[in-house]
Design a protein around this motif. Sequence first.
Motif: not given
Length: 137
Positions: A11-14, A63-64, A70-71
Motif C-alpha cells: 500500500t505505501i508504494r503509491f 496509521q495504516v 490497511h487503507r
Amino acid sequence: MDQDIIDVARTIRFYLPELVGDEADAYDNEIKDLLAQAHGGVDVDGEIMAVLTRPRVKKWVTQVFEDEHHRPPVLLVRDHGTVKPPPSPVPTPVLSDKYECPVDGNYVWYRPSVGYPVPDCKDHPGVKLVPAASDAQ
C-alpha cells in the motif's frame, strides 16, 4: 510471513513520493525487491519492517496498521481512534475501492472516489490495476 506487513508494504508504494519526496524511488525499489523475495517464499518481514519504521514513513505506516483494512490515512476520518464518516457536506469517503497489480499484486492503490481514473501498475507499464478480488472495500 506476516500478511499485514506485506499489505502495508504494498500500500505505501503509491504514497512514497508524497511521504519521502526525492527518496521515493530508493524506498520503492527496496520495498519492491523485498516483496519479490516474499513472493518467492523468503521471510523478509524484519527487513520490510526496517523500511516501514524509518522516521519519514513511520507515522503513516502506524496509521495504516491501525486500520483493519490497511487503507491509507488520507482516506480515513478519525475521531478518538475510531473510523467514522465525515460530517456533511464534506465528501471524503471512508471506504474505497482497492486495486492491485494483476501480475503479482505487489502494487496497490485505493481509489478515493469514482471520479479518479485507475492508474497503470508502476512495475508493469501499460498494465491497469484491477479491483482486488478478496478484500475490495
